[in-house]
Design a protein around this motif. Sequence first.
Motif, PDB file in Angstrom:
ATOM      1  N   PRO A  52      33.238 -36.653 -33.534  1.00  0.00           N
ATOM      2  CA  PRO A  52      35.168 -36.814 -34.148  1.00  0.00           C
ATOM      3  C   PRO A  52      36.470 -36.639 -33.390  1.00  0.00           C
ATOM      4  O   PRO A  52      36.133 -36.213 -32.558  1.00  0.00           O
ATOM      5  CB  PRO A  52      34.711 -35.084 -35.200  1.00  0.00           C
ATOM      6  CG  PRO A  52      33.720 -35.141 -35.382  1.00  0.00           C
ATOM      7  CD  PRO A  52      33.237 -35.578 -34.356  1.00  0.00           C
ATOM      8  N   ILE A  53      36.936 -37.881 -33.111  1.00  0.00           N
ATOM      9  CA  ILE A  53      38.026 -37.979 -32.407  1.00  0.00           C
ATOM     10  C   ILE A  53      39.166 -37.101 -33.334  1.00  0.00           C
ATOM     11  O   ILE A  53      40.214 -37.529 -34.274  1.00  0.00           O
ATOM     12  CB  ILE A  53      38.154 -39.548 -31.775  1.00  0.00           C
ATOM     13  CG1 ILE A  53      37.101 -39.856 -31.536  1.00  0.00           C
ATOM     14  CG2 ILE A  53      39.701 -39.712 -31.366  1.00  0.00           C
ATOM     15  CD1 ILE A  53      37.520 -41.527 -30.978  1.00  0.00           C
ATOM     16  N   LEU A  54      39.551 -36.564 -32.301  1.00  0.00           N
ATOM     17  CA  LEU A  54      41.250 -35.380 -32.555  1.00  0.00           C
ATOM     18  C   LEU A  54      41.967 -35.732 -32.095  1.00  0.00           C
ATOM     19  O   LEU A  54      43.498 -35.876 -32.299  1.00  0.00           O
ATOM     20  CB  LEU A  54      40.860 -33.793 -32.026  1.00  0.00           C
ATOM     21  CG  LEU A  54      39.455 -33.294 -32.433  1.00  0.00           C
ATOM     22  CD1 LEU A  54      39.750 -32.169 -32.009  1.00  0.00           C
ATOM     23  CD2 LEU A  54      39.457 -32.944 -33.835  1.00  0.00           C
ATOM     24  N   LEU A  55      41.472 -37.011 -30.608  1.00  0.00           N
ATOM     25  CA  LEU A  55      43.199 -36.937 -30.451  1.00  0.00           C
ATOM     26  C   LEU A  55      42.820 -38.039 -29.616  1.00  0.00           C
ATOM     27  O   LEU A  55      41.712 -38.008 -28.828  1.00  0.00           O
ATOM     28  CB  LEU A  55      43.585 -36.819 -29.726  1.00  0.00           C
ATOM     29  CG  LEU A  55      45.787 -36.920 -28.485  1.00  0.00           C
ATOM     30  CD1 LEU A  55      46.619 -37.134 -29.530  1.00  0.00           C
ATOM     31  CD2 LEU A  55      45.555 -36.241 -27.707  1.00  0.00           C
ATOM     32  N   GLN A  56      43.794 -39.474 -29.618  1.00  0.00           N
ATOM     33  CA  GLN A  56      43.235 -40.461 -28.568  1.00  0.00           C
ATOM     34  C   GLN A  56      44.583 -41.856 -28.523  1.00  0.00           C
ATOM     35  O   GLN A  56      45.206 -42.015 -30.036  1.00  0.00           O
ATOM     36  CB  GLN A  56      42.046 -41.746 -28.743  1.00  0.00           C
ATOM     37  CG  GLN A  56      41.721 -42.791 -28.656  1.00  0.00           C
ATOM     38  CD  GLN A  56      40.413 -43.491 -27.989  1.00  0.00           C
ATOM     39  OE1 GLN A  56      40.241 -43.973 -29.046  1.00  0.00           O
ATOM     40  NE2 GLN A  56      39.646 -43.509 -27.785  1.00  0.00           N
ATOM     41  N   ARG A  57      45.145 -41.308 -27.727  1.00  0.00           N
ATOM     42  CA  ARG A  57      46.121 -42.210 -26.910  1.00  0.00           C
ATOM     43  C   ARG A  57      46.177 -43.001 -25.680  1.00  0.00           C
ATOM     44  O   ARG A  57      45.287 -42.483 -24.882  1.00  0.00           O
ATOM     45  CB  ARG A  57      47.249 -41.074 -26.496  1.00  0.00           C
ATOM     46  CG  ARG A  57      47.307 -40.390 -27.790  1.00  0.00           C
ATOM     47  CD  ARG A  57      48.173 -41.516 -28.922  1.00  0.00           C
ATOM     48  NE  ARG A  57      49.073 -39.765 -30.203  1.00  0.00           N
ATOM     49  CZ  ARG A  57      47.919 -40.126 -31.278  1.00  0.00           C
ATOM     50  NH1 ARG A  57      46.873 -40.783 -31.277  1.00  0.00           N
ATOM     51  NH2 ARG A  57      49.087 -39.148 -32.214  1.00  0.00           N
ATOM     52  N   GLN A  58      46.828 -44.176 -25.476  1.00  0.00           N
ATOM     53  CA  GLN A  58      47.014 -45.052 -23.810  1.00  0.00           C
ATOM     54  C   GLN A  58      48.575 -44.720 -24.679  1.00  0.00           C
ATOM     55  O   GLN A  58      49.227 -44.446 -24.622  1.00  0.00           O
ATOM     56  CB  GLN A  58      46.311 -45.869 -24.678  1.00  0.00           C
ATOM     57  CG  GLN A  58      44.886 -46.009 -24.862  1.00  0.00           C
ATOM     58  CD  GLN A  58      44.600 -48.374 -24.666  1.00  0.00           C
ATOM     59  OE1 GLN A  58      45.590 -48.602 -25.604  1.00  0.00           O
ATOM     60  NE2 GLN A  58      43.791 -48.370 -23.975  1.00  0.00           N
TER      61      GLN A  58
END
Length: 158
Positions: A52-58
């Motif tokens: 489960p992805i909690l945070l993904q940012r570029q």
Amino acid sequence: MKLRAHHGITSLLTPQVVVMTCLGVGMASSAIAQMPVSSQMGSEAAIAQSSPILLQRQGVLEPGDSILESDGSLYDTYFLNGRAGQQIMISLESDEFDTYLAILTPDGAVLAENDDADDTNSFLEVTLPSSGEYQLIINGYDSNSQGWYTVTVSEVEG
């Protein structure tokens, strides 16, 4: 763990620090649209994507970002709400610079840091000691580090 002296992440604990980036706030939509997608993902990132992805940012380290006084390197900060005992994986990848990653506890102590998980990318797997707001420090190895990056935080299922 101790931070390398030249990074001086501990200087982030002073009240004078202004956080430039919080979960992507402040990034122009045109800049987001122009972000490249990394064509090479490390094995840690592949593992993180299956959880489960909690945070993904570029984002991008660029002039105008916050600067560490100790070595003049640029950094961005992201916040993550965590709970005591939660296990997370954090990957920081860039094709443009040698990454450096640190996570600070809600009280500002360094929980973990990583410079090179696989040559130039960074990876951490940690168990959060307490509930609260954690800071992720996205940094480069030196003051010349600039460019696009992707940070991903996933929960370890167990």
